[in-house]
Write a protein that holds these residues in place. Structure first.
Motif, short mmCIF file in Angstrom:
data_model
loop_
_atom_site.label_atom_id
_atom_site.label_comp_id
_atom_site.label_asym_id
_atom_site.label_seq_id
_atom_site.Cartn_x
_atom_site.Cartn_y
_atom_site.Cartn_z
N ASP A 190 4.23 -78.62 -37.76
CA ASP A 190 4.15 -77.51 -38.49
C ASP A 190 5.18 -77.50 -39.41
OD1 ASP A 190 2.87 -76.10 -36.42
OD2 ASP A 190 4.61 -75.51 -35.48
N LEU A 191 6.39 -78.50 -39.40
CA LEU A 191 7.33 -78.61 -40.70
C LEU A 191 6.66 -78.99 -41.79
CD1 LEU A 191 10.63 -79.45 -38.77
CD2 LEU A 191 10.23 -77.53 -39.85
N ASN A 217 3.81 -75.38 -49.56
CA ASN A 217 4.65 -74.73 -50.24
C ASN A 217 5.03 -75.75 -51.53
OD1 ASN A 217 5.43 -71.71 -49.47
ND2 ASN A 217 5.75 -73.09 -47.37
N HIS A 218 4.65 -76.71 -51.70
CA HIS A 218 4.36 -77.82 -52.50
C HIS A 218 6.11 -78.17 -52.77
CE1 HIS A 218 0.46 -77.02 -53.41
NE2 HIS A 218 0.61 -75.66 -53.35
N ILE A 219 6.70 -78.23 -51.61
CA ILE A 219 8.22 -78.81 -51.74
C ILE A 219 8.18 -80.28 -51.98
CG2 ILE A 219 10.05 -78.91 -50.34
CD1 ILE A 219 9.31 -76.07 -50.82
N ASP A 220 8.82 -80.60 -53.05
CA ASP A 220 9.06 -82.16 -53.41
C ASP A 220 9.52 -82.79 -52.44
OD1 ASP A 220 10.75 -84.22 -54.52
OD2 ASP A 220 9.83 -83.95 -56.29
N PRO A 221 8.87 -83.97 -52.01
CA PRO A 221 9.08 -84.66 -50.82
C PRO A 221 10.90 -85.22 -50.97
CG PRO A 221 7.39 -85.45 -51.45
CD PRO A 221 7.69 -84.45 -52.50
N ARG A 222 11.57 -85.46 -52.15
CA ARG A 222 12.86 -86.01 -52.37
C ARG A 222 13.91 -84.69 -51.84
NH1 ARG A 222 10.42 -88.61 -56.74
NH2 ARG A 222 9.90 -86.51 -57.37
N ILE A 223 13.36 -83.31 -52.28
CA ILE A 223 14.14 -82.36 -51.77
C ILE A 223 13.93 -82.04 -50.37
CG2 ILE A 223 14.27 -79.62 -52.25
CD1 ILE A 223 13.51 -80.23 -55.10
N ALA A 224 12.60 -82.17 -49.78
CA ALA A 224 12.39 -81.90 -48.51
C ALA A 224 13.39 -82.79 -47.41
CB ALA A 224 11.17 -82.14 -48.02
N LEU A 225 13.52 -84.27 -47.91
CA LEU A 225 14.37 -84.98 -47.14
C LEU A 225 15.80 -84.73 -47.44
CD1 LEU A 225 12.69 -88.59 -48.00
CD2 LEU A 225 12.93 -87.30 -45.85
N ASN A 226 16.15 -84.50 -48.38
CA ASN A 226 17.85 -84.16 -48.52
C ASN A 226 17.92 -82.76 -47.72
OD1 ASN A 226 18.34 -85.81 -50.54
ND2 ASN A 226 18.07 -84.87 -52.13
N ALA A 227 17.03 -81.89 -47.64
CA ALA A 227 17.33 -80.52 -46.81
C ALA A 227 17.11 -80.93 -45.35
CB ALA A 227 16.22 -79.58 -47.52
N LEU A 228 16.41 -82.00 -45.15
CA LEU A 228 16.32 -82.40 -43.87
C LEU A 228 17.53 -83.12 -43.08
CD1 LEU A 228 12.53 -83.29 -43.46
CD2 LEU A 228 13.63 -81.45 -42.55
N ASP A 266 22.31 -83.07 -39.60
CA ASP A 266 23.54 -82.90 -39.72
C ASP A 266 24.24 -81.52 -38.98
OD1 ASP A 266 23.92 -85.36 -40.97
OD2 ASP A 266 24.63 -84.53 -42.79
N ASP A 267 23.51 -80.69 -39.16
CA ASP A 267 24.08 -79.30 -38.43
C ASP A 267 23.52 -79.42 -36.92
OD1 ASP A 267 24.94 -76.59 -38.98
OD2 ASP A 267 22.81 -76.07 -38.29
N LEU A 268 22.37 -79.83 -36.93
CA LEU A 268 21.89 -79.89 -35.37
C LEU A 268 22.84 -80.63 -34.58
CD1 LEU A 268 18.00 -79.63 -36.07
CD2 LEU A 268 19.65 -77.72 -35.13
N ARG A 269 23.10 -81.92 -35.39
CA ARG A 269 23.93 -82.95 -34.42
C ARG A 269 25.25 -82.22 -34.23
NH1 ARG A 269 21.79 -87.57 -33.92
NH2 ARG A 269 20.09 -88.25 -34.82
N LYS A 270 26.01 -81.68 -34.92
CA LYS A 270 27.10 -80.82 -35.04
C LYS A 270 27.09 -79.82 -33.73
CE LYS A 270 28.84 -81.31 -39.57
NZ LYS A 270 29.12 -80.69 -40.73
N LYS A 271 26.00 -79.03 -33.83
CA LYS A 271 25.50 -78.04 -32.71
C LYS A 271 25.64 -78.80 -31.46
CE LYS A 271 23.77 -74.68 -35.64
NZ LYS A 271 22.65 -73.93 -36.14
#
Length: 56
Positions: free
Chosen positions: A23-24, A31-42, A47-52
């Protein structure tokens, strides 16, 4: 008389993490997201999920 066959996908029986990954990927590609931007966002999401998880 016509029969209504439902076609199944191998994804129907896949684990939830695989379904979410597919799905992701679809969301990012459609949405034609640049793969580099997607990796940075992921990385930020990871990090957020690991903190949770650590707080549980």
């Amino acid at each position: 008389m016509t029969t209504n066959k439902t076609t199944s996908s191998p994804l129907d029986n896949a684990p939830d993490d695989i379904k979410l990954a597919v799905d992701l990927i679809y969301l990012l590609e459609s949405n034609h997201i640049d793969p580099r931007i997607a990796l940075n966002a992921l990385k930020i999401v990871e990090d957020d999920l690991r903190k949770k998880i650590a707080q549980q």
